[in-house]
Scaffold this motif. Structure first.
Motif, PDB file in Angstrom:
ATOM      1  N   ARG A  66       0.833  -1.209   0.000  1.00  0.00           N
ATOM      2  CA  ARG A  66       0.000   0.000   0.000  1.00  0.00           C
ATOM      3  C   ARG A  66       0.868   1.260   0.000  1.00  0.00           C
ATOM      4  N   GLU A  67       1.948   1.208   0.755  1.00  0.00           N
ATOM      5  CA  GLU A  67       2.868   2.357   0.826  1.00  0.00           C
ATOM      6  C   GLU A  67       3.510   2.617  -0.537  1.00  0.00           C
TER       7      GLU A  67
ATOM      8  N   ALA B  75       0.962   4.350  -2.646  1.00  0.00           N
ATOM      9  CA  ALA B  75       0.827   5.754  -2.258  1.00  0.00           C
ATOM     10  C   ALA B  75       2.008   6.570  -2.775  1.00  0.00           C
ATOM     11  N   SER B  76       3.211   5.995  -2.726  1.00  0.00           N
ATOM     12  CA  SER B  76       4.380   6.731  -3.210  1.00  0.00           C
ATOM     13  C   SER B  76       4.306   6.928  -4.723  1.00  0.00           C
TER      14      SER B  76
ATOM     15  N   GLN C 254       1.555   7.187  -6.384  1.00  0.00           N
ATOM     16  CA  GLN C 254       0.534   8.205  -6.581  1.00  0.00           C
ATOM     17  C   GLN C 254       1.126   9.596  -6.338  1.00  0.00           C
ATOM     18  N   SER C 255       1.941   9.750  -5.306  1.00  0.00           N
ATOM     19  CA  SER C 255       2.603  11.033  -5.035  1.00  0.00           C
ATOM     20  C   SER C 255       3.521  11.416  -6.189  1.00  0.00           C
TER      21      SER C 255
ATOM     22  N   THR D 195       1.460  12.602  -9.074  1.00  0.00           N
ATOM     23  CA  THR D 195       0.952  13.954  -8.839  1.00  0.00           C
ATOM     24  C   THR D 195       2.039  14.983  -9.110  1.00  0.00           C
TER      25      THR D 195
ATOM     26  N   GLN E 109       4.099  16.876  -2.050  1.00  0.00           N
ATOM     27  CA  GLN E 109       4.054  15.557  -2.693  1.00  0.00           C
ATOM     28  C   GLN E 109       5.452  14.929  -2.762  1.00  0.00           C
TER      29      GLN E 109
ATOM     30  N   GLN F 130       6.223  13.607   0.656  1.00  0.00           N
ATOM     31  CA  GLN F 130       5.478  12.365   0.901  1.00  0.00           C
ATOM     32  C   GLN F 130       6.124  11.200   0.161  1.00  0.00           C
TER      33      GLN F 130
ATOM     34  N   ALA G  95       7.807   7.968   1.953  1.00  0.00           N
ATOM     35  CA  ALA G  95       7.298   6.631   1.628  1.00  0.00           C
ATOM     36  C   ALA G  95       8.413   5.724   1.138  1.00  0.00           C
TER      37      ALA G  95
END
Length: 141
Positions: free
Chosen positions: A19-20, A23-24, A26-27, A30, A48, A51, A55
């Protein structure tokens, strides 16, 4: 079985890492999207990027911990020749790892430890022989 509790915990940690990683990514996406704009939002980019960096550091440290755990487990020593057979006969059975199944892993450390022990035995024999010869020389008239 106690091994299943450890296995479940290790799997839970790996799922959290997955999951991490998502998320990374996704950052990072972005940040790339924001950079593609003519006027990028500096605060959003910084947030971002921070983050993403955090991550990546977390994932790296957790994966390193997982790898350390798996490399600490030693399997049976194997090899060719009479000395390897000696080492193999004195080695312990493989320990249980995460899944509760026997883990054979790398035998390098076990073989190295066995080889070093045999080298120490040879050295002790050599020194005892020298000591015996010295004693014989001292006792000769």
């Amino acid at each position: 079985m106690a091994g299943y509790g450890v296995a479940n915990e290790r799997l839970r940690v790996l799922e959290e890492l997955e999951r991490e990683i998502g998320a990374s990514l996704q950052s990072a996406g972005t940040v790339i999207l924001e950079l593609s704009k003519e006027k990028a939002g500096e605060r959003l980019l910084e947030r971002q990027a921070a983050q993403f960096s955090a991550a990546v550091q977390k994932v790296e440290s957790e994966l390193s911990a997982q790898i350390r755990y798996l490399t600490q487990v030693r399997g049976r020593g194997r090899g060719a020749g009479p000395r390897s057979q000696q080492c193999h006969t004195i080695s312990a059975p493989p320990p249980q790892v995460a899944t509760g199944q026997p883990h054979e892993g790398s035998s390098y450390s076990a073989r190295k430890a066995c080889q070093m022990a045999l080298n120490r035995v040879d050295y002790a024999r050599l020194k005892l022989g020298e000591l015996a010869r010295a004693c014989e020389q001292m006792l000769e008239p």
